[in-house]
Enzyme design. Structure first.
Site, PDB file in Angstrom:
ATOM      1  N   GLY A  57      -0.227   8.723 -22.780  1.00 45.20           N
ATOM      2  CA  GLY A  57      -1.284   8.884 -21.666  1.00 45.20           C
ATOM      3  C   GLY A  57      -1.131   7.582 -20.859  1.00 45.20           C
ATOM      4  O   GLY A  57      -0.647   7.744 -19.532  1.00 45.20           O
ATOM      5  N   VAL A  92      -9.173  -4.728 -26.676  1.00 40.62           N
ATOM      6  CA  VAL A  92     -10.274  -4.613 -25.761  1.00 40.62           C
ATOM      7  C   VAL A  92     -11.677  -4.317 -26.666  1.00 40.62           C
ATOM      8  O   VAL A  92     -11.645  -3.447 -27.671  1.00 40.62           O
ATOM      9  CB  VAL A  92     -10.235  -3.195 -24.909  1.00 40.62           C
ATOM     10  CG1 VAL A  92     -11.508  -3.259 -24.119  1.00 40.62           C
ATOM     11  CG2 VAL A  92      -9.041  -3.542 -23.865  1.00 40.62           C
ATOM     12  N   GLU A 100       3.932  19.405 -41.418  1.00 44.27           N
ATOM     13  CA  GLU A 100       5.273  18.637 -41.259  1.00 44.27           C
ATOM     14  C   GLU A 100       5.328  17.487 -42.555  1.00 44.27           C
ATOM     15  O   GLU A 100       6.523  17.448 -43.067  1.00 44.27           O
ATOM     16  CB  GLU A 100       5.296  17.866 -40.058  1.00 44.27           C
ATOM     17  CG  GLU A 100       5.603  18.837 -38.781  1.00 44.27           C
ATOM     18  CD  GLU A 100       5.693  18.235 -37.582  1.00 44.27           C
ATOM     19  OE1 GLU A 100       5.897  19.188 -36.751  1.00 44.27           O
ATOM     20  OE2 GLU A 100       4.836  17.297 -37.036  1.00 44.27           O
ATOM     21  N   ASP A 144      -6.376  12.040 -26.139  1.00 42.92           N
ATOM     22  CA  ASP A 144      -7.135  12.423 -27.334  1.00 42.92           C
ATOM     23  C   ASP A 144      -8.719  12.152 -27.092  1.00 42.92           C
ATOM     24  O   ASP A 144      -9.399  12.797 -27.668  1.00 42.92           O
ATOM     25  CB  ASP A 144      -6.775  11.640 -28.655  1.00 42.92           C
ATOM     26  CG  ASP A 144      -5.409  12.307 -28.942  1.00 42.92           C
ATOM     27  OD1 ASP A 144      -4.752  13.042 -28.024  1.00 42.92           O
ATOM     28  OD2 ASP A 144      -4.941  11.800 -30.051  1.00 42.92           O
TER      29      ASP A 144
END
Lengths: 412, 412
Positions: A13, A77, A168, A297
């Site tokens: 993102g 942060v 996976e 997310d």
């Protein structure tokens, strides 16, 4: 004065938002805890010793080297003040005009945080290396033991969660175990390895149609994975994992069962949805704060009545959308709404085994597998990584040998 | 009953001994603390983010997969009883008819073991990753600092020891710093980086003729390395390194100054030479114990009046010799003496800069550099590693970009 844009997170993102802001006359600051962007969809291949960390990760600075309006900071942060429009790291504060919050997700152990120690999840390179070393070390220990009863627990692998990562990972462990590791150990009996995938729902890969779920389950079983449906993990401790209350002794437990949002989102003091995500408006901004965007997310946004899933394509599209929205707004244009274009789902189970669902098109087997390879190579960032990963895969396809089987002793 | 042969160490010496024993009808046990053989001559390239760990390391089991008379154990030997012919690991004991001790060497801090914490050496993959992360992290920290005076110490790199490892490391740091990292940081001034190589003798690379040493020193200086000769490190602490008593503040100190032998050799209770090495007979066996061989860095054997150096070619040739000696003896042949064939020395300083000395032939510059590349690729074990390292080097040669710049946060 130039507008200040802060992006928190250099994942799919954040990175796509940054790139979309390429030609904007602003001061952009991208802050990430790591120095690298990670191609998470292939992280399980690092954990299973098929790829090296550097094959699927690139320094964020290197990716954005040519973009002169951006500064990259490696740091954490610790607070956001949405009213005074400030972001705080441990040693500094930064003011913003626009904030793009793209922190990704972490594993959720459903209020059993003590489980993490025994059952690592798979989100970072460090996670992948930890899992890889645990698997390889278990084989080394089993080889030294003389009693089969002692060997057993080291040859047991339990994966919790039947979503794409769990499937996976289970498939990859089955392959490395059966095709590769067992040939290298003289004192381990093939029939003793146990790979168990635990899923609490009635089928795995619930984002696919049930027939594809069933294909995947059968593929896994053929590869030697024991798929337990409608089954719950009730506890995890130093002895092993308790499956529906029964202890399965093993040090090899991998958590792929649930996600939650990094703590930093809580500093926004916005009420979250059940999964801890921040509800966003149709333009991906936070209610009453059009200058704050949450993407990927960490965002909760409905699409065709359902919340968008926490997958890479959503984060990529939202990142590009938000970057474009800010860019347009600075040129005086009006905001538009975000529309998700669902390109479908792909999951791989093993060599020449995968499933694919694009709208009404469904496929499995080698066709889906080739599509999976093509899509993953295409989305890897940088020609160099594409070339390296592809050459690893070709090497592996013909030799059945994984090269990355190093135990490097992470310091504890 | 089959003879039992134990090899301690899977480095150049141990691995070559094992391979030479290929066709011997014996039970061979190879024990190593790590699960991989490491091509140490290229370790500095992992430390300087040019190569991935898996490029220069292969699982010992995979290398010896086809040799049916050998068992590989990952474990640490904690005691050797030379009289009862037994080797002890933490959990087992093993009897031998022949013992090949090839444990390599560790760093020596000359009785200042407290320095290791601040000035790691470069012997294992973990060492290389630690150094890599320290360097990369220093740049990340410097980028965040606003005062030049604060940045300075993070942009200072001190390498202690002007042997091949120190020189190669200094050259590699100069390259990654000047050609790569500085382009990616917006807040760091090129002229502020300081790379210092400290050597206590009057020249670097003393195994070469003095004119080649001088060429190497000039090459380093041209690349921005400050070479301090006749200079001693007097202390190292949390503040930095004290050079001839004067504090140079920096967290970036790399130790390449001295070697010592792993503790396990002490359990033999044999008097060692000044460097802590075990003196061996002309057939590489220990005095009065013809069934015990010591090879590689841990052995002290004179060759043309001088002790053989602790370099890969010595270990390789001794490994092969000892393997053949045992193999021959089992067939009833008499032992021969070990003769070292000196193939010369090669050291690289940077891109297209190297020095070479083979007997009386001396060369420097691009010719020596190409020879260096050729020799290192040739000796790498496995086609796969050769192919990968070569392709990394070609990539780097044309792009000046190192791809392995990952900070993966080793847990402490």
């Amino acid at each position: 004065m130039k507008k200040k844009i802060i992006i928190i997170g250099g994942g799919f993102g954040g990175l796509n938002a940054a790139k979309e802001l390429d030609d904007v006359d602003a001061d952009i600051l991208l802050i990430d805890k790591a120095n690298h962007h990670l191609f998470q969809p292939l992280l399980y291949q690092v954990a299973s010793a098929a790829l090296s960390p550097a094959d699927i990760a690139s320094p964020i600075r290197a990716i954005l080297r040519k973009q002169k309006n951006i500064t990259v900071l490696m740091g954490e942060v610790i607070d956001i003040d949405i009213n005074s429009k400030k972001v705080f790291t441990e040693d500094s504060e930064y003011r913003y005009d626009y904030l793009i919050l793209a922190p990704g997700s972490r594993h959720s152990y459903f209020d059993n945080d003590g489980w993490e120690k025994y059952a690592p999840g798979l989100k970072t390179i460090n996670d992948a290396i930890t899992i890889r070393q645990r698997i390889l070390l278990s084989f080394e220990i089993a080889e030294k033991l003389h009693q089969k009863s002692e060997q057993e627990k080291y040859l047991t692998f339990v994966i919790v969660g039947g979503g794409p990562t769990g499937v996976e990972m289970a498939g990859a462990i089955a392959e490395i175990t059966n095709k590769i590791l067992l040939k290298d150990f003289r004192n381990i009996d093939y029939s003793m390895t146990k790979i168990i995938l635990v899923e609490s729902l009635e089928r795995i890969l619930t984002m696919y149609d049930s027939e594809l779920s069933e294909t995947a389950r059968k593929d896994l079983e053929k590869m030697g994975v024991n798929v337990l449906l409608n089954t719950r993990v009730t506890n995890i401790d130093e002895k092993g994992v308790y499956i529906d209350g029964v202890l399965m002794e093993t040090p090899n437990i991998i958590w792929a069962a649930g996600n939650t949002i990094p703590k930093i989102t809580k500093t926004l003091k916005i009420e979250t949805d059940k999964a801890g995500r921040i509800p966003v408006e149709k333009d991906c901004s936070v209610k009453e704060h059009p200058e704050v965007f949450v993407i990927g997310d960490a965002a909760s946004l409905n699409h065709e009545g359902k919340p968008l899933p926490g997958v890479a394509p959503v984060a990529i599209q939202q990142g590009k959308f938000v970057g474009r929205t800010i860019s347009d707004e600075l040129k005086g244009k009006k905001r538009e709404e975000f529309h998700y274009f669902d390109k479908g789902n792909l999951a791989t189970i093993g060599r020449a085994k995968a499933i694919m669902q694009i709208g009404k098109i469904k496929a499995s087997g080698i066709i889906a597998w080739i599509a999976w390879i093509f899509v993953h190579i295409m989305y890897l960032i940088g020609f160099r990584n594409r070339y390296k990963v592809m050459s690893e895969w070709i090497w592996y396809y013909f030799t059945y040998r994984h090269g990355m089987r190093l135990i490097t002793f992470l310091k504890k």
